[in-house]
Every structure is written in structure tokens, then in C-alpha cells.
Design a protein around this motif. Structure first.
Motif, PDB file in Angstrom:
ATOM      1  N   HIS A  30       0.753  -1.145  -0.021  1.00 18.31           N
ATOM      2  CA  HIS A  30       0.056  -0.062   0.018  1.00 18.31           C
ATOM      3  C   HIS A  30       0.751   1.204   0.090  1.00 18.31           C
ATOM      4  O   HIS A  30       0.323   2.255   0.154  1.00 18.31           O
ATOM      5  CB  HIS A  30      -0.825   0.076   1.072  1.00 18.31           C
ATOM      6  CG  HIS A  30      -1.850  -1.032   1.342  1.00 18.31           C
ATOM      7  ND1 HIS A  30      -3.138  -0.950   0.307  1.00 18.31           N
ATOM      8  CD2 HIS A  30      -1.924  -2.100   2.098  1.00 18.31           C
ATOM      9  CE1 HIS A  30      -3.767  -2.027   0.486  1.00 18.31           C
ATOM     10  NE2 HIS A  30      -3.147  -2.803   1.637  1.00 18.31           N
ATOM     11  N   GLN A  78     -12.059   1.176   5.500  1.00 18.96           N
ATOM     12  CA  GLN A  78     -11.127   0.030   5.707  1.00 18.96           C
ATOM     13  C   GLN A  78      -9.769   0.044   4.876  1.00 18.96           C
ATOM     14  O   GLN A  78      -9.573   1.024   4.063  1.00 18.96           O
ATOM     15  CB  GLN A  78     -11.658  -1.279   5.574  1.00 18.96           C
ATOM     16  CG  GLN A  78     -13.027  -1.386   6.411  1.00 18.96           C
ATOM     17  CD  GLN A  78     -13.794  -2.849   6.034  1.00 18.96           C
ATOM     18  OE1 GLN A  78     -14.082  -2.996   4.682  1.00 18.96           O
ATOM     19  NE2 GLN A  78     -13.827  -3.619   6.902  1.00 18.96           N
ATOM     20  N   ASP A  79      -8.679  -0.705   5.220  1.00 16.87           N
ATOM     21  CA  ASP A  79      -7.560  -0.625   4.743  1.00 16.87           C
ATOM     22  C   ASP A  79      -6.916   0.873   4.792  1.00 16.87           C
ATOM     23  O   ASP A  79      -6.255   1.172   3.707  1.00 16.87           O
ATOM     24  CB  ASP A  79      -7.534  -1.126   3.317  1.00 16.87           C
ATOM     25  CG  ASP A  79      -8.137  -2.369   3.364  1.00 16.87           C
ATOM     26  OD1 ASP A  79      -7.869  -3.312   4.046  1.00 16.87           O
ATOM     27  OD2 ASP A  79      -9.148  -3.012   2.352  1.00 16.87           O
ATOM     28  N   SER A 106      -8.809  -2.183  10.727  1.00 18.95           N
ATOM     29  CA  SER A 106      -9.735  -2.728  10.018  1.00 18.95           C
ATOM     30  C   SER A 106      -9.167  -2.872   8.507  1.00 18.95           C
ATOM     31  O   SER A 106      -9.052  -2.042   7.821  1.00 18.95           O
ATOM     32  CB  SER A 106     -10.926  -1.511  10.140  1.00 18.95           C
ATOM     33  OG  SER A 106     -11.992  -1.966   9.255  1.00 18.95           O
ATOM     34  N   THR A 107      -9.729  -4.082   8.316  1.00 18.90           N
ATOM     35  CA  THR A 107      -9.235  -4.466   6.820  1.00 18.90           C
ATOM     36  C   THR A 107     -10.238  -5.133   5.952  1.00 18.90           C
ATOM     37  O   THR A 107     -11.454  -5.748   6.594  1.00 18.90           O
ATOM     38  CB  THR A 107      -8.296  -5.538   6.875  1.00 18.90           C
ATOM     39  OG1 THR A 107      -8.039  -6.167   5.636  1.00 18.90           O
ATOM     40  CG2 THR A 107      -8.531  -6.708   8.022  1.00 18.90           C
ATOM     41  N   SER A 108     -10.532  -5.131   4.751  1.00 20.93           N
ATOM     42  CA  SER A 108     -11.509  -5.549   3.831  1.00 20.93           C
ATOM     43  C   SER A 108     -11.332  -7.090   3.727  1.00 20.93           C
ATOM     44  O   SER A 108     -12.270  -7.854   2.980  1.00 20.93           O
ATOM     45  CB  SER A 108     -11.504  -4.903   2.685  1.00 20.93           C
ATOM     46  OG  SER A 108     -10.468  -5.048   1.957  1.00 20.93           O
TER      47      SER A 108
END
Length: 466
Positions: free
Chosen positions: A77, A262-263, A280-282
Motif C-alpha cells: 500500500h 477500511q485498509d 480494519s481490513t476488507s
């Protein structure tokens, strides 16, 4: 806050890669041995590093699957990379590419590498990025002139003695330095001014914020294939504020019924965030315990425009639902395209068009058509139909046989699919004077495909039906 090594590299698709400049700091390397212990991976030779970095950045063998680079468990990312060398994984490697040149460095991690620390805790990353940006600002104007570029690269070693003595960045404004040892003077340093804020602004305070969301989509209109879509956004800021280290706080707001962001990945100038926001992640399904705000970002802004954060969101529906049917009858092809704007989407497009390509069939000889809205344009030499829908919506190689798609291009100003926006009254600036605050947002299509429902379509996986 130091650097183990830095490089200026060149990449030409035809000529390959080359090392223009490199600098290593043995004293910092000794500190790395102390801090990192047996987990430390030594700095490879220039040629080995060049080869490994080009592979990591997909500038070499980009069409091949490289397991350590392309596996689904490793999604990057940021511009911080893990480079595979003969001695192991070299991390963190800060690298980015601009106008054919690659700027890279390896910051010192002042602590254990196992487990890998969070990027926000690696203090050398922000200073390393600021130094690389300073080098880019110094070198870039000479990119088109080979002789001038060579001259400036030749002066870098002298300039870095002033800018980064013994591997510690002190002055990232390379342009302000002298290439002559005789003119070296002690540079005044404001201890409160962060490395990424290289200049001070004079004038009325003003802040410009733009939320840009992009939506990707794959629609099949087939019972045994699941449609997929993804929304990802970026919050871009430009803060013209006086002071060496002004403090700004910006909050993102969502409607009460909107799915959470998220992410989230934040810029290094952000001074503190709620750790739950970053976790928080998808990759995990939504549930009640998922962090859903507030999304507050206190930061000390860089001098130039920058992306404050990136995010994704699991929105329940795509903005435009479509059905594409292509049937071949002898030498004729009959197609039907139906598009429907979801009721929750703002019906005010800057542009909207559907491109319908016909691969591996030769030029289009004859066209008969009927459209309910807009106009249909034919590009014979490209075997392409373009349905120009307009500003309001009406109420490759895999394409062999009848496998075909419609690709949508659109932009909706003053709208985001997540509903995310910046309340101008929530922006806090701790400086004298009343600031001027401008906020905007937009939704743009990105890889928005509707596949022919009458033929097989490529997909990443085929789910098992109950």
C-alpha cells in the motif's frame, strides 16, 4: 533517524537499468548490527540491488508470476518495499520512480526487525522520503539534458556531505546547498520543523481538500458467477499555513448508514491516530466490532500537495448496473447493452460513455443501431463502438470467440460512493487568523467492465454454489 544507504538509479525499458549514484554509511551499518542483531540483512552490491529492486517494482519480468512478489498475501500500500536479496529480505526499502529515474534508500530501524515494526514507528522513513524528494527536486529539471544530469549527479556526493553527514539527514532542501566545500556554512535549523516541511509559507492561511474515489467493477449477469466491485479513495490536501510546524486536524465524515472505511494508510506527517482505525481490513467480513469512526487525522502538513490517507470500503452496490449480450449469427453480430443507474447515485455526470470493442474480427463493415439515450459513434479502424451517454444517465487478448465486454468511463463531481466528505467546520488549524477552507469530492470509474452474459468470461475464481 539515519540511513544505511541510498541510490539514484535509471531504468529504460530498452536499455535496462543503471546505477547513477550510490552512497553507503558504514557507521550506520554498525548501528544496524547492534539494533537488528541476526535479523539484519546486509546491503548488497549496487548491481545486485539494482536487479532485485527492478524485479520488486515490476520493471523486470512484469509479465511473469514471481511468488515472493506477486502472492496475494503480500499487497503493498506504500512505497516501502521488501527486496529479496541473496542474503534475505532487505526491509524497509523506500523507493519510488519518477520520469525514468528511481530514488531509493534503506532507513535504519532502531529496534528489532522480528516481528516487523509498524511503519509509523520507523522514524527514518519520513526523513529518508524527504531527502529523496529533495534529491528529485534537484535532479529532475535536468532530466531532459543528459550533460546537465551527469553534472548534477557528480555533485551529489559533495552536497550529501552537507545534507546527510554520516547518514543523518539534516537539510533536505538540496537546491539550497553549495557544491563547493569553500562555501559550506552552518545551516540554520529550526528544531521544531519536521524534515518533510522544507519551506515556510507567508500569507493568509488556506486549506484545500479533495476526496477522490475510484470504483472498479466486474459484472457478468450469470447465475454461477458472482459480480465484484471495489471502491478505494484518496484524500489529497494542500495546506498553505505559516509557521515551521503548524498543527492541523481534519476529520472525515460518513452518513449514519454507510459502511466503514477500511485498509486505511496514512501519510507519515500524521502525528497520531486511533490504532483500531488502521487495523480494519476488507480481507475480513463486516461485523459489529469493525471500527466505524471517528476518522480524525491530526498532522503537520508538508509544504506541497500530498495524499493524507488512502482507504477502501465495502459498499453494498455498484453505481451502474449493466447487462451485455453478444450473439454471433453468421457474419453478423447482434449486441444488446442495458444500463441502469442505481437509485442512490447522484444523476449528474461530468461525462459518461460505454466503449464496446470487437477484438479479432477485423473492421466493422456495416452498422445498424438504436439507442434510447445519447449517441453511438463508430470507429471503424479500431473496431470500436462508443456509446456517449452524456451528463445525465437514462432512467484484449482474452476476447476470443464471443467473449467480450463493455467498459464504462464516467466521473461524478461533488459525490462519493461511500458518502465520505469533509465538513469544513471540522477542520482545525492552530494558527492566528481565519483560514480559507475548500473541500471537494468526486467519483471516477476505473476498470469498470460488463461482460457478455452469453459467453464465458475471465474471472479470478469461480465460487461454489450451495
Amino acid at each position: 533517524m539515519a540511513l544505511r544507504a541510498l541510490w539514484l538509479l535509471r531504468h529504460d525499458p530498452a536499455a535496462g537499468g543503471a546505477v547513477l549514484f550510490s552512497r553507503r554509511y558504514p557507521t550506520v551499518e554498525l548501528r544496524a548490527e547492534t539494533f537488528n542483531g541476526s535479523a539484519r540483512v546486509p546491503i548488497p552490491s549496487d548491481s545486485a540491488f539494482l536487479e532485485a529492486l527492478l524485479l520488486e517494482l515490476k520493471l523486470e519480468d512484469e509479465h511473469l508470476f514471481v511468488e515472493h512478489r506477486d502472492t496475494c498475501t503480500r499487497i503493498s500500500h506504500s512505497c516501502v518495499h521488501s527486496v529479496s536479496t541473496a542474503a534475505g529480505e532487505l526491509w524497509p526499502v523506500l523507493a519510488f520512480r519518477k520520469s525514468g529515474l528511481i530514488y531509493a534508500c534503506v532507513p535504519l530501524v532502531e529496534g528489532s526487525l522480528e516481528p516487523r515494526p509498524a511503519l509509523l514507528t520507523v522514524r527514518g522513513l519520513s526523513q529518508g522520503l524527504a531527502l529523496l524528494l529533495g534529491i528529485m527536486d534537484y535532479v529532475s529539471p535536468s532530466r531532459s539534458n543528459e550533460a546537465e544530469l551527469s553534472s548534477k549527479v557528480g555533485q551529489l556526493r559533495t552536497l550529501l556531505i552537507q545534507a546527510c553527514p554520516l547518514g543523518t539527514p539534516l537539510n533536505t532542501n538540496i537546491r539550497s546547498l553549495s557544491s563547493s566545500f569553500e562555501d559550506i556554512q552552518e545551516m540554520p535549523v529550526d528544531k521544531e520543523q519536521p524534515a518533510w516541511r522544507s519551506s515556510s509559507y507567508k500569507g493568509k492561511p488556506q486549506v484545500n481538500v479533495c476526496i477522490a474515489e475510484k470504483v472498479k467493477c466486474m459484472q457478468y449477469d450469470q447465475r454461477d458467477v458472482v459480480d465484484t466491485w471495489q471502491v478505494y479513495g484518496a484524500v489529497n490536501c494542500k495546506c498553505d499555513i505559516e509557521g515551521s510546524a503548524p498543527n492541523v486536524t481534519l476529520s472525515l465524515t460518513l452518513p449514519s448508514n454507510a459502511p466503514p472505511l477500511q485498509d486505511i494508510v496514512v501519510h507519515h506527517c500524521v502525528t497520531s491516530v486511533d490504532p483500531a482505525m488502521l487495523l480494519s481490513t476488507s480481507a475480513e467480513p463486516l461485523h459489529d466490532s469493525v471500527y466505524n469512526g471517528p476518522y480524525k487525522f491530526p498532522f503537520i502538513p508538508p509544504s506541497d500537495s500530498f495524499d493524507l490517507c488512502y482507504y477502501t470500503s465495502q459498499v453494498p452496490v455498484p453505481p451502474i448496473l449493466g447487462c451485455y449480450q453478444l450473439v454471433e449469427e453468421g457474419s453478423q453480430i447482434k449486441i444488446t447493452v442495458n444500463l441502469k443507474l442505481h437509485e442512490s447515485i447522484k444523476n449528474s455526470f461530468e461525462y459518461c460513455e460505454a466503449r464496446i470493442p470487437f477484438f479479432n474480427r477485423g473492421p466493422i463493415a456495416q452498422l445498424e443501431h438504436k439507442v434510447s439515450h445519447g449517441q453511438l459513434d463508430l470507429f471503424r479502424e479500431k473496431s470500436l463502438l462508443v456509446w456517449v451517454i452524456g451528463k445525465e444517465h437514462p432512467t484484449d487478448y482474452v476476447c476470443t470467440g464471443n467473449t467480450a465486454y463493455v467498459k464504462l468511463y464516467f466521473r461524478i463531481p461533488d459525490f462519493t460512493l461511500t458518502g465520505c466528505y469533509v465538513d469544513q467546520h471540522s477542520v482545525q488549524i492552530f494558527v492566528p487568523g481565519k483560514p480559507k477552507i475548500t473541500a471537494s469530492r468526486e467519483l471516477i470509474s476505473s476498470d469498470y467492465y460488463i461482460w457478455n452474459s452469453k459467453a464465458p468470461a475471465p474471472m479470478v475464481f469461480k465460487p461454489l454454489l450451495d
